[in-house]
Motif scaffolding. Sequence first.
Motif, PDB file in Angstrom:
ATOM      1  N   PRO A 292      -6.166   3.267   3.689  1.00  9.04           N
ATOM      2  CA  PRO A 292      -4.963   3.993   3.258  1.00  9.04           C
ATOM      3  C   PRO A 292      -4.710   3.889   1.752  1.00  9.04           C
ATOM      4  CG  PRO A 292      -4.382   2.045   4.558  1.00  9.04           C
ATOM      5  CD  PRO A 292      -5.852   2.225   4.687  1.00  9.04           C
ATOM      6  N   ALA A 293      -5.262   2.859   1.088  1.00  8.49           N
ATOM      7  CA  ALA A 293      -5.060   2.731  -0.359  1.00  8.49           C
ATOM      8  C   ALA A 293      -5.674   3.911  -1.109  1.00  8.49           C
ATOM      9  CB  ALA A 293      -5.670   1.422  -0.857  1.00  8.49           C
ATOM     10  N   LEU A 294      -6.643   4.585  -0.476  1.00 12.54           N
ATOM     11  CA  LEU A 294      -7.241   5.762  -1.119  1.00 12.54           C
ATOM     12  C   LEU A 294      -6.183   6.813  -1.446  1.00 12.54           C
ATOM     13  CD1 LEU A 294     -10.403   6.120   1.141  1.00 12.54           C
ATOM     14  CD2 LEU A 294     -10.418   5.676  -1.318  1.00 12.54           C
ATOM     15  N   LEU A 295      -5.083   6.797  -0.677  1.00 16.62           N
ATOM     16  CA  LEU A 295      -4.036   7.802  -0.894  1.00 16.62           C
ATOM     17  C   LEU A 295      -3.290   7.571  -2.199  1.00 16.62           C
ATOM     18  CD1 LEU A 295      -2.724   7.917   2.771  1.00 16.62           C
ATOM     19  CD2 LEU A 295      -4.116   9.613   1.603  1.00 16.62           C
ATOM     20  N   SER A 296      -3.417   6.384  -2.775  1.00 20.33           N
ATOM     21  CA  SER A 296      -2.676   6.084  -3.997  1.00 20.33           C
ATOM     22  C   SER A 296      -3.449   6.483  -5.241  1.00 20.33           C
ATOM     23  CB  SER A 296      -2.340   4.591  -4.044  1.00 20.33           C
ATOM     24  OG  SER A 296      -3.527   3.852  -4.252  1.00 20.33           O
ATOM     25  N   LEU A 297      -4.712   6.890  -5.092  1.00 22.01           N
ATOM     26  CA  LEU A 297      -5.499   7.252  -6.266  1.00 22.01           C
ATOM     27  C   LEU A 297      -4.981   8.557  -6.873  1.00 22.01           C
ATOM     28  CD1 LEU A 297      -9.091   6.420  -4.983  1.00 22.01           C
ATOM     29  CD2 LEU A 297      -7.644   5.076  -6.524  1.00 22.01           C
ATOM     30  N   ASN A 298      -5.072   8.619  -8.181  1.00 26.43           N
ATOM     31  CA  ASN A 298      -4.583   9.801  -8.885  1.00 26.43           C
ATOM     32  C   ASN A 298      -5.776  10.484  -9.563  1.00 26.43           C
ATOM     33  OD1 ASN A 298      -3.137  11.702 -10.181  1.00 26.43           O
ATOM     34  ND2 ASN A 298      -2.184  10.305 -11.667  1.00 26.43           N
ATOM     35  N   ILE A 299      -6.336  11.471  -8.889  1.00 25.21           N
ATOM     36  CA  ILE A 299      -7.554  12.124  -9.376  1.00 25.21           C
ATOM     37  C   ILE A 299      -7.193  13.519  -9.887  1.00 25.21           C
ATOM     38  CG2 ILE A 299      -9.858  12.920  -8.729  1.00 25.21           C
ATOM     39  CD1 ILE A 299      -9.702  10.768  -6.452  1.00 25.21           C
ATOM     40  N   PRO A 300      -7.394  13.768 -11.187  1.00 26.13           N
ATOM     41  CA  PRO A 300      -7.012  15.070 -11.753  1.00 26.13           C
ATOM     42  C   PRO A 300      -7.709  16.217 -11.031  1.00 26.13           C
ATOM     43  CG  PRO A 300      -7.605  13.509 -13.481  1.00 26.13           C
ATOM     44  CD  PRO A 300      -7.957  12.866 -12.190  1.00 26.13           C
ATOM     45  N   GLY A 301      -6.937  17.235 -10.703  1.00 25.13           N
ATOM     46  CA  GLY A 301      -7.490  18.397 -10.014  1.00 25.13           C
ATOM     47  C   GLY A 301      -7.613  18.216  -8.518  1.00 25.13           C
ATOM     48  N   TYR A 302      -7.237  17.025  -8.006  1.00 29.81           N
ATOM     49  CA  TYR A 302      -7.398  16.728  -6.572  1.00 29.81           C
ATOM     50  C   TYR A 302      -6.060  16.308  -5.959  1.00 29.81           C
ATOM     51  CZ  TYR A 302     -10.136  15.123  -2.494  1.00 29.81           C
ATOM     52  OH  TYR A 302     -10.687  14.953  -1.251  1.00 29.81           O
ATOM     53  N   GLU A 303      -4.954  16.595  -6.717  1.00 31.04           N
ATOM     54  CA  GLU A 303      -3.634  16.124  -6.312  1.00 31.04           C
ATOM     55  C   GLU A 303      -3.280  16.607  -4.902  1.00 31.04           C
ATOM     56  OE1 GLU A 303      -4.271  17.550  -9.205  1.00 31.04           O
ATOM     57  OE2 GLU A 303      -3.796  16.024 -10.718  1.00 31.04           O
ATOM     58  N   GLY A 304      -2.707  15.720  -4.117  1.00 30.88           N
ATOM     59  CA  GLY A 304      -2.235  16.091  -2.786  1.00 30.88           C
ATOM     60  C   GLY A 304      -3.336  16.176  -1.737  1.00 30.88           C
ATOM     61  N   LYS A 305      -4.568  15.933  -2.143  1.00 30.72           N
ATOM     62  CA  LYS A 305      -5.660  16.084  -1.178  1.00 30.72           C
ATOM     63  C   LYS A 305      -6.300  14.745  -0.799  1.00 30.72           C
ATOM     64  CE  LYS A 305      -7.460  20.682  -2.171  1.00 30.72           C
ATOM     65  NZ  LYS A 305      -8.693  21.360  -2.626  1.00 30.72           N
ATOM     66  N   ASN A 306      -5.709  13.643  -1.254  1.00 30.39           N
ATOM     67  CA  ASN A 306      -6.368  12.350  -1.070  1.00 30.39           C
ATOM     68  C   ASN A 306      -6.697  12.017   0.381  1.00 30.39           C
ATOM     69  OD1 ASN A 306      -6.009  12.169  -3.769  1.00 30.39           O
ATOM     70  ND2 ASN A 306      -5.213  10.074  -3.750  1.00 30.39           N
ATOM     71  N   VAL A 307      -5.916  12.569   1.302  1.00 35.47           N
ATOM     72  CA  VAL A 307      -6.175  12.269   2.703  1.00 35.47           C
ATOM     73  C   VAL A 307      -7.599  12.713   3.081  1.00 35.47           C
ATOM     74  CG1 VAL A 307      -5.328  14.400   3.763  1.00 35.47           C
ATOM     75  CG2 VAL A 307      -5.018  12.216   4.939  1.00 35.47           C
ATOM     76  N   LEU A 308      -8.113  13.693   2.325  1.00 38.22           N
ATOM     77  CA  LEU A 308      -9.491  14.133   2.585  1.00 38.22           C
ATOM     78  C   LEU A 308     -10.515  13.061   2.197  1.00 38.22           C
ATOM     79  CD1 LEU A 308      -9.198  17.837   1.375  1.00 38.22           C
ATOM     80  CD2 LEU A 308      -9.275  17.002   3.722  1.00 38.22           C
TER      81      LEU A 308
ATOM     82  N   ILE B 169       0.849  -1.197   0.000  1.00 41.26           N
ATOM     83  CA  ILE B 169       0.000   0.000   0.000  1.00 41.26           C
ATOM     84  C   ILE B 169       0.885   1.249   0.000  1.00 41.26           C
ATOM     85  CG2 ILE B 169      -1.638   1.329   1.379  1.00 41.26           C
ATOM     86  CD1 ILE B 169      -3.128  -1.015   0.511  1.00 41.26           C
ATOM     87  N   TRP B 170       1.906   1.209   0.855  1.00 43.14           N
ATOM     88  CA  TRP B 170       2.813   2.352   1.018  1.00 43.14           C
ATOM     89  C   TRP B 170       3.474   2.714  -0.322  1.00 43.14           C
ATOM     90  CZ3 TRP B 170       4.971   3.807   6.192  1.00 43.14           C
ATOM     91  CH2 TRP B 170       5.799   4.933   6.112  1.00 43.14           C
ATOM     92  N   VAL B 171       3.926   1.691  -1.057  1.00 37.30           N
ATOM     93  CA  VAL B 171       4.624   1.971  -2.319  1.00 37.30           C
ATOM     94  C   VAL B 171       3.653   2.080  -3.500  1.00 37.30           C
ATOM     95  CG1 VAL B 171       6.743   0.867  -1.507  1.00 37.30           C
ATOM     96  CG2 VAL B 171       5.092  -0.473  -2.813  1.00 37.30           C
ATOM     97  N   ASP B 172       2.352   2.135  -3.197  1.00 37.73           N
ATOM     98  CA  ASP B 172       1.334   2.348  -4.241  1.00 37.73           C
ATOM     99  C   ASP B 172       1.341   1.287  -5.331  1.00 37.73           C
ATOM    100  OD1 ASP B 172       0.673   4.606  -2.918  1.00 37.73           O
ATOM    101  OD2 ASP B 172       1.575   6.006  -4.351  1.00 37.73           O
ATOM    102  N   TRP B 173       1.656   0.054  -4.994  1.00 35.24           N
ATOM    103  CA  TRP B 173       1.700  -0.997  -6.008  1.00 35.24           C
ATOM    104  C   TRP B 173       0.309  -1.633  -6.111  1.00 35.24           C
ATOM    105  CZ3 TRP B 173       5.742  -5.577  -5.987  1.00 35.24           C
ATOM    106  CH2 TRP B 173       5.647  -6.271  -7.213  1.00 35.24           C
TER     107      TRP B 173
END
Lengths: 313, 212
Positions: free
Chosen positions: A166-182, A111-115
């Motif tokens: 915590p896997a939610l932090l690995s998602l790459n959502i355009p326009g939402y970068e850096g906010k996944n913890v939300l 999860i940590w390494v986003d694999w």
Amino acid sequence: MIVHAEFTKLLTGVFAILVVATVIGQILKARLGAENNVVENLVARINAWWGMVVLLALAMLGGQAGVVILFALLSFAGLREFLTLTAKRRADHWALVVSFFVILPVQYVLIWVDWYGMFSVFIPVYAFLLLPIVIAVQGDTDGYLTRVAETQWGLMICVFAASHVPALLSLNIPGYEGKNVLLVAFLVVVVQLSDVLQYVWGKLIGRHKIAPHLSPSKTWEGFVGGVASASAVGAGLWWMTPFTPLEAAGLALVITLMGFFGGLVMSAIKRDKGVKDWGHLIAGHGGFIDRLDSVVFSAPVFFHLTRYFWSVA
Amino acid sequence: MFRAFLSQRVGTAIALFARLVTAVRGVWHGVDPVPHQRIYFANHTSNGDFVLIWTVLPPALRARTRPVAGSDYWLTNKLKTFIGREVFNAVLIDRNRDTRTNDPVTQMVSALDDGASLILFPEGTRNMTDEPLLPFKPGLFHLAQARSKVELVPTWIENLNSVMPKGKVIPVPLLCSVTFGAPLEVVAGEDKAAFLARAQVALAELAQEAAR
């Protein structure tokens, strides 16, 4: 450490709710007496909530490391409770050691390494095939399938499913970068609020039991009121997500429904094993699984819906 | 001085480790955790047994409670000797009837006379069977005869046999509990067999209670 304005706003709201809840708890205690079991349990629950909220907030401020470590520890505590109740014999010792000290940490490292390609199959495929081998070579076949299956179930619920938070932090959502913890905050707040609101609605107007054999405290009134009001709150939290208000409402509805049925499923296991609570470490709530059951069932579905519709590779 | 400091720290570390692995909970079912002189007699499935009892005792009681353990196990190397003697202040008895020079009952009575409470495993060895308890050894009876004022508290340790089965080194984290039952009543004129049977029933019944 980046503190988003949305996070501060949410936390302020949650603390405000806790302050109100604490005041109500103290008023009830003064009116009905400290010996009243329901009130005593309510006050204990609210106190425990303070601790849980502070812990979660700190983890989220720690970003990915904080959330991954927190949920790895929660998985450990949950798995410990789960495997305490499952069928096991001396021959399972190595399988249990591997579950706790290899499979659990490896899942969270993945999860940590986003694999994504690996963490989404590691337990359902590799652990699923490895564990029965480890147990079979010990040669003890008494209740073999039950032992293998219950251990795998524990890993799926307490480690695999829980790690999707915590896997939610690995998602790459355009326009939402850096906010996944939300997204983590959105999921946890909606699902836990749903539990709380189901409890509150049930205590206030609950009459008709929904599953008397499984969970005597769950009522239709609590279920409908809790799910509807938590979904409404979820819609109202759209500003901290990549979703529109309507999308947020839909996802919140899915989250609360999965959470409700997660609680029901985990209650069925408790009845099957003849216990009332999973553990005793969270005063007023019981064990860690008693608090996590709904999160665990909603997290993978929320993760995959969000990944499929909003995330890019 | 340094050894005393070290043994205290090691004791705290062992208790902390026991809590991390087992989240052990003490259930005071039939007695309260008060400083009466007691013999806690418990089921025995693992070398960690007395550690768990010791962990759930309040520190004031812990300081004056000594486990009774086999010297044939605990005196076999330096580390074990340090832990057995200094950390847990164990009453080390020789389980081999033919070669021993000290009488175990005399040793235990003298520990009681020094004011200590004892942790005793009346089965005498770790239970590897599927039966809840092995037949009790007579030591408990002789102690009860010699010092009738000491409370005999049945103590059931739940689940440690799965955490650390005999011969395994790595513990599996699972929840454990230690349940303390009501002290055995004194029955005048009771013979050895009847007393031991009664003690065994009391502990077995406590096991049922703990499972609830």
